[in-house]
Design a protein around this motif. Structure first.
Motif, PDB file in Angstrom:
ATOM      1  N   ILE A  25       0.336  -1.494   0.473  1.00  0.00           N
ATOM      2  CA  ILE A  25      -0.171  -0.116   0.593  1.00  0.00           C
ATOM      3  C   ILE A  25       0.875   0.888  -0.110  1.00  0.00           C
ATOM      4  O   ILE A  25       0.244   2.005  -0.869  1.00  0.00           O
ATOM      5  N   THR A  26       2.081   1.223   0.411  1.00  0.00           N
ATOM      6  CA  THR A  26       3.209   3.102   0.565  1.00  0.00           C
ATOM      7  C   THR A  26       3.748   2.462  -0.399  1.00  0.00           C
ATOM      8  O   THR A  26       3.273   3.806  -1.144  1.00  0.00           O
ATOM      9  N   GLU A  27       4.042   1.573  -1.026  1.00  0.00           N
ATOM     10  CA  GLU A  27       4.461   1.621  -2.471  1.00  0.00           C
ATOM     11  C   GLU A  27       3.770   1.970  -3.429  1.00  0.00           C
ATOM     12  O   GLU A  27       4.418   2.907  -4.364  1.00  0.00           O
ATOM     13  N   TYR A  28       2.335   1.278  -3.236  1.00  0.00           N
ATOM     14  CA  TYR A  28       1.680   1.857  -4.616  1.00  0.00           C
ATOM     15  C   TYR A  28       1.370   3.663  -4.166  1.00  0.00           C
ATOM     16  O   TYR A  28       0.943   4.610  -5.446  1.00  0.00           O
ATOM     17  N   MET A  29       0.929   4.145  -2.940  1.00  0.00           N
ATOM     18  CA  MET A  29       1.049   5.419  -2.532  1.00  0.00           C
ATOM     19  C   MET A  29       1.664   6.709  -2.858  1.00  0.00           C
ATOM     20  O   MET A  29       1.308   7.726  -3.828  1.00  0.00           O
ATOM     21  N   ALA A  30       2.983   6.165  -2.593  1.00  0.00           N
ATOM     22  CA  ALA A  30       3.711   6.876  -3.261  1.00  0.00           C
ATOM     23  C   ALA A  30       4.385   7.357  -5.214  1.00  0.00           C
ATOM     24  O   ALA A  30       4.733   8.339  -5.451  1.00  0.00           O
ATOM     25  N   PHE A  31       3.914   5.480  -5.713  1.00  0.00           N
ATOM     26  CA  PHE A  31       4.407   6.005  -6.813  1.00  0.00           C
ATOM     27  C   PHE A  31       3.067   6.636  -7.119  1.00  0.00           C
ATOM     28  O   PHE A  31       3.529   7.796  -8.589  1.00  0.00           O
ATOM     29  N   GLU A  32       1.814   6.355  -6.902  1.00  0.00           N
ATOM     30  CA  GLU A  32       0.658   7.586  -6.813  1.00  0.00           C
ATOM     31  C   GLU A  32       0.771   9.003  -6.629  1.00  0.00           C
ATOM     32  O   GLU A  32       0.683   9.902  -7.597  1.00  0.00           O
ATOM     33  N   MET A  33       1.321   9.398  -6.017  1.00  0.00           N
ATOM     34  CA  MET A  33       1.482  10.742  -5.069  1.00  0.00           C
ATOM     35  C   MET A  33       3.096  11.447  -6.430  1.00  0.00           C
ATOM     36  O   MET A  33       2.968  12.445  -6.952  1.00  0.00           O
ATOM     37  N   GLU A  34       4.056  10.692  -6.726  1.00  0.00           N
ATOM     38  CA  GLU A  34       4.414  11.224  -7.765  1.00  0.00           C
ATOM     39  C   GLU A  34       4.668  11.378  -8.745  1.00  0.00           C
ATOM     40  O   GLU A  34       4.727  11.939  -9.367  1.00  0.00           O
ATOM     41  N   ARG A  35       2.910   9.932  -9.268  1.00  0.00           N
ATOM     42  CA  ARG A  35       2.841  11.196 -10.865  1.00  0.00           C
ATOM     43  C   ARG A  35       1.740  12.172 -10.512  1.00  0.00           C
ATOM     44  O   ARG A  35       2.057  13.043 -11.519  1.00  0.00           O
ATOM     45  N   PHE A  36       1.166  12.737  -9.602  1.00  0.00           N
ATOM     46  CA  PHE A  36       0.936  12.607  -9.471  1.00  0.00           C
ATOM     47  C   PHE A  36       1.450  14.546  -9.407  1.00  0.00           C
ATOM     48  O   PHE A  36       1.229  15.907 -10.182  1.00  0.00           O
ATOM     49  N   LEU A  37       2.519  14.908  -8.913  1.00  0.00           N
ATOM     50  CA  LEU A  37       3.647  15.323  -8.199  1.00  0.00           C
ATOM     51  C   LEU A  37       4.354  15.853  -9.455  1.00  0.00           C
ATOM     52  O   LEU A  37       4.316  16.906 -10.317  1.00  0.00           O
ATOM     53  N   LYS A  38       4.356  14.985 -10.546  1.00  0.00           N
ATOM     54  CA  LYS A  38       5.360  14.819 -11.841  1.00  0.00           C
ATOM     55  C   LYS A  38       4.474  16.171 -12.634  1.00  0.00           C
ATOM     56  O   LYS A  38       4.904  17.162 -13.051  1.00  0.00           O
ATOM     57  N   ASP A  39       2.519  15.869 -12.390  1.00  0.00           N
ATOM     58  CA  ASP A  39       1.695  16.978 -13.062  1.00  0.00           C
ATOM     59  C   ASP A  39       2.090  18.163 -12.830  1.00  0.00           C
ATOM     60  O   ASP A  39       1.615  19.023 -13.195  1.00  0.00           O
ATOM     61  N   LEU A  40       1.663  17.888 -11.231  1.00  0.00           N
ATOM     62  CA  LEU A  40       1.333  19.348 -10.431  1.00  0.00           C
ATOM     63  C   LEU A  40       2.724  20.217 -10.661  1.00  0.00           C
ATOM     64  O   LEU A  40       2.110  21.051 -10.736  1.00  0.00           O
ATOM     65  N   GLU A  41       4.359  19.953 -10.594  1.00  0.00           N
ATOM     66  CA  GLU A  41       4.510  20.870 -10.988  1.00  0.00           C
ATOM     67  C   GLU A  41       4.720  21.593 -12.498  1.00  0.00           C
ATOM     68  O   GLU A  41       5.533  22.747 -12.513  1.00  0.00           O
ATOM     69  N   LYS A  42       3.677  20.997 -13.007  1.00  0.00           N
ATOM     70  CA  LYS A  42       3.579  22.082 -14.566  1.00  0.00           C
ATOM     71  C   LYS A  42       2.794  23.455 -14.035  1.00  0.00           C
ATOM     72  O   LYS A  42       2.522  23.863 -15.064  1.00  0.00           O
ATOM     73  N   ILE A  43       2.821  23.381 -13.106  1.00  0.00           N
ATOM     74  CA  ILE A  43       1.598  24.730 -12.073  1.00  0.00           C
ATOM     75  C   ILE A  43       2.335  25.586 -13.086  1.00  0.00           C
ATOM     76  O   ILE A  43       1.789  26.904 -13.197  1.00  0.00           O
ATOM     77  N   GLY A  44       3.448  25.525 -13.141  1.00  0.00           N
ATOM     78  CA  GLY A  44       5.006  27.157 -12.890  1.00  0.00           C
ATOM     79  C   GLY A  44       4.701  27.663 -13.967  1.00  0.00           C
ATOM     80  O   GLY A  44       5.254  28.636 -14.832  1.00  0.00           O
ATOM     81  N   GLU A  45       4.541  26.734 -15.095  1.00  0.00           N
ATOM     82  CA  GLU A  45       3.746  27.144 -16.505  1.00  0.00           C
ATOM     83  C   GLU A  45       3.517  28.646 -16.736  1.00  0.00           C
ATOM     84  O   GLU A  45       3.292  28.299 -17.862  1.00  0.00           O
ATOM     85  N   TYR A  46       2.611  28.215 -15.771  1.00  0.00           N
ATOM     86  CA  TYR A  46       1.430  29.498 -15.650  1.00  0.00           C
ATOM     87  C   TYR A  46       1.697  30.680 -14.996  1.00  0.00           C
ATOM     88  O   TYR A  46       1.860  30.488 -14.746  1.00  0.00           O
TER      89      TYR A  46
END
Length: 193
Positions: free
Chosen positions: A55-76
């Motif tokens: 479960i923790t490995e899965y959560m870290a995987f999902e969070m990393e995917r989310f953060l990768k997308d969220l980091e693009k917020i600075g492009e705006y």
């Protein structure tokens, strides 16, 4: 008896996701997951010592995917463009908030890997908060957000509004526009006394 077969990490995470949403942390167990994957529980224990490790490995995987997308917020550069982007990202990962809240149910473990992954999740959460805090500060700097409202309240409203189910089955764009309208203008026609 389930047959021994291969499974992909994608299938493993997909069924882990669905079972966590359906049964929660307490109801999730390897028997359910093995049944969905059509494998034996022993096959899962070849890769994970216990459910917390998975479960923790899965959560870290999902969070990393989310953060990768969220980091693009600075492009705006403008707050309103960042808000549009943020709503799309949060809707894309609409269940992540619910899944990640389960991390608080995972007890401190005697398994070092679980504790390391929980620490990784904490760092990921801090990174997410820093990105979102920059978004809030931009809104206050542009005088769009009320400066007297605490940052955590503003972020809480955004995340919780996005978690409202789309029971009307509106197309994603229409649903996003309704959420944005509510966040920007509230639910009242006039100012309350």
């Amino acid at each position: 008896m389930a047959r021994e077969s291969k499974f992909t990490k994608r299938d493993l995470y997909k069924f882990t996701h669905h079972l966590l949403l359906q049964h929660g942390y307490a109801g999730f167990h390897f028997g359910l997951l093995a049944e969905k994957l059509n494998i034996t529980r022993a096959a899962l224990y070849k890769y994970f010592n216990n459910k917390d490790e998975l479960i923790t490995e899965y959560m870290a995987f999902e969070m990393e995917r989310f953060l990768k997308d969220l980091e693009k917020i600075g492009e705006y550069p403008r707050f309103e463009d960042q808000l549009d982007f943020l709503l799309k990202v949060i809707l894309k990962y609409s269940n992540i908030h619910q899944i990640l809240s389960l991390a608080f149910q995972i007890p401190k473990s005697k398994h070092e890997k679980v504790n390391q992954t929980l620490q990784q999740l904490e760092h990921q959460h801090e990174k997410m908060y820093a990105l979102l805090n920059s978004f809030i500060q931009l809104g206050k700097k542009e005088k769009i957000l009320k400066p007297e409202l605490p940052d955590h309240l503003l972020l809480g409203f955004i995340f919780n509004t996005v978690n409202i189910p789309n029971r009307s089955q509106l197309p994603e764009e229409a649903w996003t526009n309704l959420i944005k309208e509510f966040l920007c203008y509230g639910m009242f026609r006039r100012k309350c006394n």
